[in-house]
Motif scaffolding. Structure first.
Motif, PDB file in Angstrom:
ATOM      1  N   PRO A 141     -13.438 -36.693  34.041  1.00 41.19           N
ATOM      2  CA  PRO A 141     -13.067 -35.394  33.460  1.00 41.19           C
ATOM      3  C   PRO A 141     -11.567 -35.329  33.207  1.00 41.19           C
ATOM      4  N   GLU A 142     -11.188 -34.488  32.282  1.00 38.10           N
ATOM      5  CA  GLU A 142      -9.782 -34.374  31.891  1.00 38.10           C
ATOM      6  C   GLU A 142      -9.346 -32.917  32.013  1.00 38.10           C
ATOM      7  N   GLN A 143      -8.205 -32.701  32.655  1.00 42.59           N
ATOM      8  CA  GLN A 143      -7.647 -31.351  32.780  1.00 42.59           C
ATOM      9  C   GLN A 143      -6.379 -31.281  31.946  1.00 42.59           C
ATOM     10  N   CYS A 220      -5.374 -18.574  32.367  1.00 38.12           N
ATOM     11  CA  CYS A 220      -6.819 -18.658  32.147  1.00 38.12           C
ATOM     12  C   CYS A 220      -7.263 -20.122  32.182  1.00 38.12           C
ATOM     13  N   ARG A 221      -8.513 -20.336  32.538  1.00 40.01           N
ATOM     14  CA  ARG A 221      -9.084 -21.683  32.535  1.00 40.01           C
ATOM     15  C   ARG A 221     -10.449 -21.645  31.847  1.00 40.01           C
ATOM     16  N   TYR A 222     -10.669 -22.603  30.966  1.00 42.36           N
ATOM     17  CA  TYR A 222     -11.988 -22.703  30.323  1.00 42.36           C
ATOM     18  C   TYR A 222     -12.425 -24.162  30.337  1.00 42.36           C
ATOM     19  N   SER A 257     -11.249 -29.494  30.958  1.00 37.54           N
ATOM     20  CA  SER A 257     -10.851 -28.210  31.514  1.00 37.54           C
ATOM     21  C   SER A 257      -9.486 -27.850  30.928  1.00 37.54           C
ATOM     22  N   PHE A 258      -9.393 -26.670  30.315  1.00 36.36           N
ATOM     23  CA  PHE A 258      -8.162 -26.250  29.641  1.00 36.36           C
ATOM     24  C   PHE A 258      -7.543 -25.063  30.381  1.00 36.36           C
ATOM     25  N   LEU A 267      -8.932 -10.994  28.169  1.00 34.18           N
ATOM     26  CA  LEU A 267      -9.235 -12.114  27.272  1.00 34.18           C
ATOM     27  C   LEU A 267      -9.749 -13.333  28.024  1.00 34.18           C
ATOM     28  N   CYS A 268     -10.030 -13.190  29.305  1.00 34.48           N
ATOM     29  CA  CYS A 268     -10.469 -14.336  30.122  1.00 34.48           C
ATOM     30  C   CYS A 268     -11.467 -13.873  31.176  1.00 34.48           C
ATOM     31  N   LEU A 269     -12.460 -13.103  30.751  1.00 34.59           N
ATOM     32  CA  LEU A 269     -13.376 -12.490  31.720  1.00 34.59           C
ATOM     33  C   LEU A 269     -14.350 -13.473  32.345  1.00 34.59           C
ATOM     34  N   TRP A 270     -14.501 -14.676  31.769  1.00 32.22           N
ATOM     35  CA  TRP A 270     -15.421 -15.674  32.344  1.00 32.22           C
ATOM     36  C   TRP A 270     -14.810 -16.410  33.534  1.00 32.22           C
ATOM     37  N   ASP A 271     -13.489 -16.350  33.656  1.00 32.04           N
ATOM     38  CA  ASP A 271     -12.774 -17.128  34.665  1.00 32.04           C
ATOM     39  C   ASP A 271     -12.766 -16.373  35.990  1.00 32.04           C
TER      40      ASP A 271
END
Length: 274
Positions: A141-143, A220-222, A257-258, A267-271
């Motif tokens: 994986p790449e961050q 934020c992280r996605y 992972s960004f 703007l980042c409610l999934w995190d």
């Protein structure tokens, strides 16, 4: 019976012309991308359909899949410009006051040998449409820390694909300083890129998952995953052939992972904080 003034083509000549067109079609190109649809197994075990397109004229490849939660993930590789584009269309939860969907675009440098060439992808054929594909290799994986914004109105100077791919994410296109340096050396105009708050300032920002106030900025992280893609060509050896020859592909899976700055927690409610 002859019609006056209109020359008639002979059937044998028409047949010959059709045969010539069929023979020349691979050399002339059809102008339309070649598409392949495969069923793939996601990292969580669920199965979805993935669409892969190759355009050898534009020297590009695109991949698209829909996650079980409805999120549409796409990946575009632009070999001419050394650019790869990740896009996510994330469905909102209307009962929580979220918008219908939110779009994100992440743009990074395309490295050599990350994925097979577009002309090789265009030749792939689906032998068993009902088979569920699982990647032969799971790559590390790449961050990625996305610390620069891309100006959508100027994005075509970076890649001609950016306007179509990132149209819904015009205000949320991110890249990295190290990739920007490479593209500037290749002659890309600096007006394509816009500064975000400095890395030192971003480090001090709390993760969005730890923020209670939805109106304040946060980090934020996605994360997304390419569940199945042709990452390498296979070569075989034969006594009848003096040199190795292409005889298939190797498939890979890779997760990304960004981390990026958002001006509002909204703007980042999934995190969510783990």
């Amino acid at each position: 019976m002859r019609t006056s003034g209109v020359p008639q083509a002979r059937p044998a000549l028409l047949l010959l012309l059709l045969l010539l067109l069929q023979l020349l079609a691979p050399l002339l190109g059809t102008g339309a991308p070649a598409e392949l649809r495969v069923r793939v197994r996601l990292p969580d075990g669920q199965v979805t359909e993935e669409s892969l397109q190759a355009d050898s004229d534009a020297d590009s490849i695109s991949l698209e899949l829909r996650k079980p939660d409805g999120t549409l993930v796409s990946f575009t590789a632009d070999f001419k410009k050394d650019v790869k584009i990740f896009r996510a269309l994330i469905l909102g939860e209307l009962e929580k006051g979220q918008s219908q969907f939110q779009a994100l675009c992440f743009v990074t440098r395309l490295q050599h040998n990350e994925i097979i060439p577009s002309e090789a992808m265009a030749k792939l054929r689906q032998k068993n449409p009902r088979a569920v594909r699982q990647a032969e290799e799971v790559r590390d994986p790449e961050q990625l820390h996305m610390d620069v914004a891309v100006n959508f109105s100027r994005g075509g100077l970076l890649s001609p694909h950016l306007h179509n791919v990132c149209a819904e994410a015009a205000d949320a296109i991110y890249t990295r300083q190290e990739d920007v340096r490479f593209w500037l050396e290749q002659g890309v105009d600096s007006s394509v890129f816009e500064a975000l708050p400095k890395a030192s300032e971003q480090v001090e920002l709390p993760r969005c998952g730890q923020m209670g106030d939805r109106g304040k900025p946060c980090a934020c992280r996605y994360g997304l995953s390419l569940a199945w893609y042709p990452c390498m060509l296979k070569y075989c050896h034969s006594r009848e052939r003096p040199t190795p020859y292409k005889c298939g592909i190797r498939s890979c899976q890779k997760s990304y992972s960004f981390d990026f700055y958002v001006p509002q927690r909204q703007l980042c409610l999934w995190d969510e904080d783990p």
